[in-house]
Write an enzyme that holds these catalytic residues in place. Sequence first.
Site, mmCIF file in Angstrom:
data_model
loop_
_atom_site.group_PDB
_atom_site.id
_atom_site.type_symbol
_atom_site.label_atom_id
_atom_site.label_comp_id
_atom_site.label_asym_id
_atom_site.label_seq_id
_atom_site.Cartn_x
_atom_site.Cartn_y
_atom_site.Cartn_z
ATOM 1 N N ASP A 36 -42.779 -39.534 -0.568
ATOM 2 C CA ASP A 36 -43.022 -39.468 0.740
ATOM 3 C C ASP A 36 -41.906 -38.002 1.190
ATOM 4 O OD1 ASP A 36 -43.956 -39.061 3.437
ATOM 5 O OD2 ASP A 36 -42.710 -41.156 3.449
ATOM 6 N N ASP A 41 -47.763 -33.234 5.389
ATOM 7 C CA ASP A 41 -46.915 -34.265 4.928
ATOM 8 C C ASP A 41 -47.831 -35.130 4.055
ATOM 9 O OD1 ASP A 41 -45.419 -36.883 5.123
ATOM 10 O OD2 ASP A 41 -46.867 -37.515 6.703
#
Length: 475
Positions: free
Chosen positions: A149, A356
């Site tokens: 992440d 992201d």
Amino acid sequence: MAASHLFVCIILCTYYSVAHGGDDDEHGFVTVLTSRSFQPEAAECSTSRVNLEPSRATAFVPLAHRHGPCAPSSQTSEMPSFTERLRRSRARANYIMSRASKGTVSTLADDDDANVTIPAHLGGSVDSLEYVVTVGLGTPAVPQVVLMDTGSDLSWVQCAPCNSTACYPQKDPLFDPSKSSTYAPIPCDTGACRNLTADDYGDGCVTSGGGSQCAFAIEYGDGSHTRGVYSKETLTLAPGVTVEDFHFGCADDQDGSNDRYDGLVGLGGAPESLVVRTSSVYGGAFSYCLPAQNSEAGFLALGGAPSANTSGFVFTPMRVEVATFYVVNLTGISVGGKQLDIPPAVFSKSTGMVIDSGTVVTELPNTAYSALRTAFRSAMTAYPLLPPNDDLGVDTCYNLTGFSNVTVPTVALTFDGGVRIDLDVPNGILLEGCLAFQEAGPDEFPGILGNVNQRTFEVLYDVSHGKVGFRAGAC
């Protein structure tokens, strides 16, 4: 399973070409078989398309989609619906945009030339549209399947003892710190604990074993939370490659839809992230390649950017916002080989695009998205357009049932410096028959470059030099 068996060897292979840079495409359309691109894949894993440059890595750690056969363990439960997975992604995107729109530029880390690479996979086996890597935690090392992440910082895993009401049912046994000779909770009255509180991850102190331990808490954009004891441990990235003082959350209180993965590794720009904590070794540089399909493997690599061979990359300036988020500036979009007529002011109003790995669908400012949607729909008139579905959050989906092949228009994104990337066709453009873009909000809002658009590119974060690179056909 022995720690030495955690890491799968890479198979270098023929370069899979995805064009980037240069003029608009001559034709601007690609015809693809629906049997290979829009229907469920066979449960077989292949690493044959991974194209990692040997000069840029000394070890290999796989990456895969957490819903795919390349993920480290087989799927034993029904995965959440496509609608539910997109709902979670949209909630996450809204949270990131709300934080990034209030951000300031942070200090960048120093660089170095050491490097390590980790195989990574699409997370099919743990019920997600995100990507996972397998690392070893503790001594002896215990395999942990964790989400990769870039939009968060603090790494964590679920820890024993934790009952079914406090922790969600993951695929692997809970990490048991009592069985590791190198585990230690971080005391409350320490600099590390004070820094955790200063970065909004602190949750006070807890008393255990006669001592006061540092507590952590993370609230995620989809409404879930993770709480427990802030700890340190030995992290094994690859055989013989370890991080001796790895700080992470030993979680014993979970709430929300966390699927079935073991935890998360944070790659954001804040001090708690793995990237920053290892910057003295790896220079704060890292890259990854997200495979296009569930049955393929990619990689996560730490280090190697500043002095490595980067001839296959195109670079655009990057900045770090709110300490966590990596941001680039989008300047143009083309569909079917034709540049869209989007006023430059639309992009200059926006505060940029957050890159992201955890958000699925790319978020664009209203004007830019409207232009993209109109052009894409015009190019796809041969296929039935489904009615908008508010639950999905995407409004351009097609019924491709009965078509043996589909002709898809190419989509290219241009960033500062004239850097253009041509998205993988169709898997970097369409997700289960839906255009992998959606409307973010007013043009002043930040956008998000989601993981679908990033597929098959090696995305290289050269943090110390303030730039991000894209290398096509890397996995």
